[in-house]
Motif scaffolding. Structure first.
Motif, PDB file in Angstrom:
ATOM      1  N   ALA A 100       0.851  -1.199   0.000  1.00  0.00           N
ATOM      2  CA  ALA A 100       0.000   0.000   0.000  1.00  0.00           C
ATOM      3  C   ALA A 100       0.875   1.233   0.000  1.00  0.00           C
ATOM      4  O   ALA A 100       2.023   1.204   0.459  1.00  0.00           O
ATOM      5  N   THR A 101       0.339   2.318  -0.538  1.00  0.00           N
ATOM      6  CA  THR A 101       1.093   3.570  -0.615  1.00  0.00           C
ATOM      7  C   THR A 101       0.493   4.673   0.239  1.00  0.00           C
ATOM      8  O   THR A 101       1.180   5.635   0.574  1.00  0.00           O
ATOM      9  N   ALA A 102      -0.798   4.567   0.591  1.00  0.00           N
ATOM     10  CA  ALA A 102      -1.418   5.621   1.389  1.00  0.00           C
ATOM     11  C   ALA A 102      -2.696   5.103   2.041  1.00  0.00           C
ATOM     12  O   ALA A 102      -3.378   4.227   1.491  1.00  0.00           O
ATOM     13  N   LEU A 103      -2.993   5.666   3.213  1.00  0.00           N
ATOM     14  CA  LEU A 103      -4.252   5.385   3.894  1.00  0.00           C
ATOM     15  C   LEU A 103      -4.995   6.707   4.049  1.00  0.00           C
ATOM     16  O   LEU A 103      -4.485   7.653   4.647  1.00  0.00           O
ATOM     17  N   TYR A 104      -6.205   6.775   3.486  1.00  0.00           N
ATOM     18  CA  TYR A 104      -7.044   7.970   3.588  1.00  0.00           C
ATOM     19  C   TYR A 104      -8.069   7.773   4.704  1.00  0.00           C
ATOM     20  O   TYR A 104      -8.776   6.753   4.731  1.00  0.00           O
ATOM     21  N   VAL A 105      -8.141   8.752   5.589  1.00  0.00           N
ATOM     22  CA  VAL A 105      -9.103   8.722   6.693  1.00  0.00           C
ATOM     23  C   VAL A 105     -10.001   9.944   6.556  1.00  0.00           C
ATOM     24  O   VAL A 105      -9.520  11.064   6.349  1.00  0.00           O
ATOM     25  N   ALA A 106     -11.307   9.736   6.674  1.00  0.00           N
ATOM     26  CA  ALA A 106     -12.253  10.836   6.504  1.00  0.00           C
ATOM     27  C   ALA A 106     -12.127  11.834   7.654  1.00  0.00           C
ATOM     28  O   ALA A 106     -11.784  11.473   8.786  1.00  0.00           O
ATOM     29  N   GLN A 107     -12.399  13.078   7.343  1.00  0.00           N
ATOM     30  CA  GLN A 107     -12.403  14.129   8.360  1.00  0.00           C
ATOM     31  C   GLN A 107     -13.553  13.903   9.340  1.00  0.00           C
ATOM     32  O   GLN A 107     -14.649  13.527   8.949  1.00  0.00           O
ATOM     33  N   ASN A 124       3.670   2.201  11.459  1.00  0.00           N
ATOM     34  CA  ASN A 124       4.820   1.311  11.633  1.00  0.00           C
ATOM     35  C   ASN A 124       5.462   0.922  10.308  1.00  0.00           C
ATOM     36  O   ASN A 124       6.677   0.690  10.253  1.00  0.00           O
ATOM     37  N   ARG A 125       4.657   0.850   9.239  1.00  0.00           N
ATOM     38  CA  ARG A 125       5.188   0.451   7.939  1.00  0.00           C
ATOM     39  C   ARG A 125       5.635   1.631   7.085  1.00  0.00           C
ATOM     40  O   ARG A 125       6.114   1.446   5.973  1.00  0.00           O
ATOM     41  N   GLY A 126       5.479   2.842   7.589  1.00  0.00           N
ATOM     42  CA  GLY A 126       5.912   4.009   6.834  1.00  0.00           C
ATOM     43  C   GLY A 126       5.008   4.365   5.674  1.00  0.00           C
ATOM     44  O   GLY A 126       5.444   5.006   4.710  1.00  0.00           O
ATOM     45  N   ILE A 127       3.738   3.981   5.751  1.00  0.00           N
ATOM     46  CA  ILE A 127       2.768   4.290   4.701  1.00  0.00           C
ATOM     47  C   ILE A 127       2.164   5.664   4.987  1.00  0.00           C
ATOM     48  O   ILE A 127       1.877   6.005   6.142  1.00  0.00           O
ATOM     49  N   ALA A 128       1.983   6.459   3.954  1.00  0.00           N
ATOM     50  CA  ALA A 128       1.452   7.813   4.122  1.00  0.00           C
ATOM     51  C   ALA A 128       0.053   7.770   4.728  1.00  0.00           C
ATOM     52  O   ALA A 128      -0.789   6.965   4.320  1.00  0.00           O
ATOM     53  N   LEU A 129      -0.195   8.644   5.692  1.00  0.00           N
ATOM     54  CA  LEU A 129      -1.496   8.768   6.331  1.00  0.00           C
ATOM     55  C   LEU A 129      -2.067  10.135   5.978  1.00  0.00           C
ATOM     56  O   LEU A 129      -1.482  11.166   6.307  1.00  0.00           O
ATOM     57  N   LEU A 130      -3.223  10.139   5.293  1.00  0.00           N
ATOM     58  CA  LEU A 130      -3.792  11.373   4.770  1.00  0.00           C
ATOM     59  C   LEU A 130      -5.233  11.534   5.243  1.00  0.00           C
ATOM     60  O   LEU A 130      -5.974  10.550   5.359  1.00  0.00           O
ATOM     61  N   GLU A 131      -5.612  12.777   5.510  1.00  0.00           N
ATOM     62  CA  GLU A 131      -6.994  13.093   5.845  1.00  0.00           C
ATOM     63  C   GLU A 131      -7.689  13.642   4.606  1.00  0.00           C
ATOM     64  O   GLU A 131      -7.107  14.438   3.871  1.00  0.00           O
ATOM     65  N   ALA A 132      -8.912  13.212   4.362  1.00  0.00           N
ATOM     66  CA  ALA A 132      -9.618  13.628   3.148  1.00  0.00           C
ATOM     67  C   ALA A 132     -11.099  13.781   3.441  1.00  0.00           C
ATOM     68  O   ALA A 132     -11.641  13.167   4.374  1.00  0.00           O
ATOM     69  N   GLY A 133     -11.750  14.606   2.639  1.00  0.00           N
ATOM     70  CA  GLY A 133     -13.194  14.760   2.741  1.00  0.00           C
ATOM     71  C   GLY A 133     -13.909  13.556   2.177  1.00  0.00           C
ATOM     72  O   GLY A 133     -13.365  12.798   1.373  1.00  0.00           O
ATOM     73  N   ARG A 134     -15.154  13.389   2.587  1.00  0.00           N
ATOM     74  CA  ARG A 134     -15.903  12.218   2.123  1.00  0.00           C
ATOM     75  C   ARG A 134     -16.172  12.277   0.620  1.00  0.00           C
ATOM     76  O   ARG A 134     -16.309  11.222  -0.015  1.00  0.00           O
ATOM     77  N   ASP A 135     -16.264  13.465   0.063  1.00  0.00           N
ATOM     78  CA  ASP A 135     -16.456  13.568  -1.384  1.00  0.00           C
ATOM     79  C   ASP A 135     -15.286  12.939  -2.126  1.00  0.00           C
ATOM     80  O   ASP A 135     -15.475  12.236  -3.122  1.00  0.00           O
ATOM     81  N   LYS A 136     -14.084  13.201  -1.661  1.00  0.00           N
ATOM     82  CA  LYS A 136     -12.906  12.621  -2.306  1.00  0.00           C
ATOM     83  C   LYS A 136     -12.880  11.116  -2.131  1.00  0.00           C
ATOM     84  O   LYS A 136     -12.553  10.370  -3.068  1.00  0.00           O
ATOM     85  N   LEU A 137     -13.228  10.623  -0.948  1.00  0.00           N
ATOM     86  CA  LEU A 137     -13.247   9.181  -0.715  1.00  0.00           C
ATOM     87  C   LEU A 137     -14.288   8.509  -1.605  1.00  0.00           C
ATOM     88  O   LEU A 137     -14.072   7.396  -2.093  1.00  0.00           O
TER      89      LEU A 137
END
Length: 325
Positions: A100-107, A124-137
């Protein structure tokens, strides 16, 4: 005389050019001002109301919530990233160490144990953690349910058909390869990957066209086994099967109309390629002609056929049973 003129003693009306208005007509040159916004135009509201009534009469959705999600402009790129949505699927993929390259979590998402564990794993695995709006998800998952959690996967790197044979040789094992002919549902590919891993297959071969690929749906169904089992692509499935035969592998096709049962195939202990066709059409003519043996899975007449995932699992079990004797 009632009016002015030569005989009235009063001057008559002057003919020719007249003087200016002295600014008294300036207001007529100012126009009506800026166009009012749409919500202030009563005629706009009337038009919208009439349009909604016409749409409702035609039985079409009247709000964006009722309409299906619009596909991305230009369509989805085949070599683009894949996205897994949903708290359980995302957590299962992370536990299985799916790349995996990124994990998106809703605001402002409702936090629970699954989200906390997913965030801990990616940290722990160094994967990017990003916050995003539900529209983007919603856009990333193409409108499917994501529960505020989406995992981005890199484009899958397909193996070469020769790699599957070499994998068996490096393990000093008798080659066992699963080939798919006309299987277009990624969930079947994922299910076959689970069975292939369970029963010792060395890889899956799929055509490069008109076939299921390693998508988010395949990853979810495979429960992470696709991270350890290679999938190869063949430009021409029939030609690749012939090349396998030239290298000493036997090709067994599954077909409900065959006379031999899969449990009676004597080639089960030999280097083998098992070809699984689609549930509706079965094996194509050219692929069937490329098989050394065509076998069926015996079952009651009430069930006309099995889907590709179930059929592959049964066939692999039978082959594994023969090889363990």
């Amino acid at each position: 005389m009632a009016g002015g003129g030569k005989g009235s003693g009063r001057p008559g009306k002057r003919q020719g050019a007249t003087r200016g208005t002295g600014g008294q007509g300036r207001k007529t040159l100012q126009g009506k001002g800026a166009t009012p916004p749409a919500h202030e135009r009563h005629w706009y509201k009337d038009k919208q109301r009439a349009a909604r009534a016409a749409v409702a009469a035609a039985g079409a959705p009247t709000s964006s919530a009722d309409r299906p999600a619009r596909p991305a402009r230009g369509g989805k790129r085949e070599d683009g990233p894949e996205f897994i949505g949903g708290r359980n699927p995302v957590l299962e993929a992370l536990r299985a160490e799916v790349p995996a390259t990124a994990l998106y979590v809703a605001q402002r998402v409702d936090n629970d144990d699954r989200i906390r564990e997913a965030i801990k794993i990616v940290s722990n695995r160094g994967i990017a953690l990003l916050e995003a709006g539900r529209d983007k998800l919603d856009r990333l998952t193409e409108g499917t349910i994501h529960q505020g959690l989406v995992l981005q996967l890199p484009p899958y790197e397909y193996a070469h058909p020769e790699d599957l044979v070499e994998r068996a040789q490096e393990a000093a094992e008798v080659p066992l390869i699963i080939a798919l002919d006309g299987v277009t549902d990624p969930r079947n590919l994922g299910a076959i990957a689970r069975s292939a891993t369970a029963f010792g297959a060395h890889g899956i071969l799929v055509p490069s066209r008109r076939s299921a690929g390693v998508t988010a749906g395949a990853w979810k169904t495979s429960a992470g086994t696709l991270a350890h089992l290679p999938v190869a692509r063949a430009a021409n499935l029939t030609s690749t099967l012939r090349e396998y035969r030239d290298q000493g592998l036997f090709v067994v096709g599954l077909d409900g109309e065959a006379s031999a049962d899969i449990g009676d195939v004597e080639l089960a202990t030999e280097p083998l390629v098992v070809v699984v066709g689609s549930e509706g059409k079965g094996l194509s003519r050219l692929v069937r002609e490329s098989c050394d043996v065509v076998a069926r899975i015996p079952m009651n007449a009430a069930a006309e056929s099995l889907n590709a995932g179930v059929a592959a699992g049964i066939a692999l079990y039978e082959i594994n049973r023969h090889r363990r004797r």
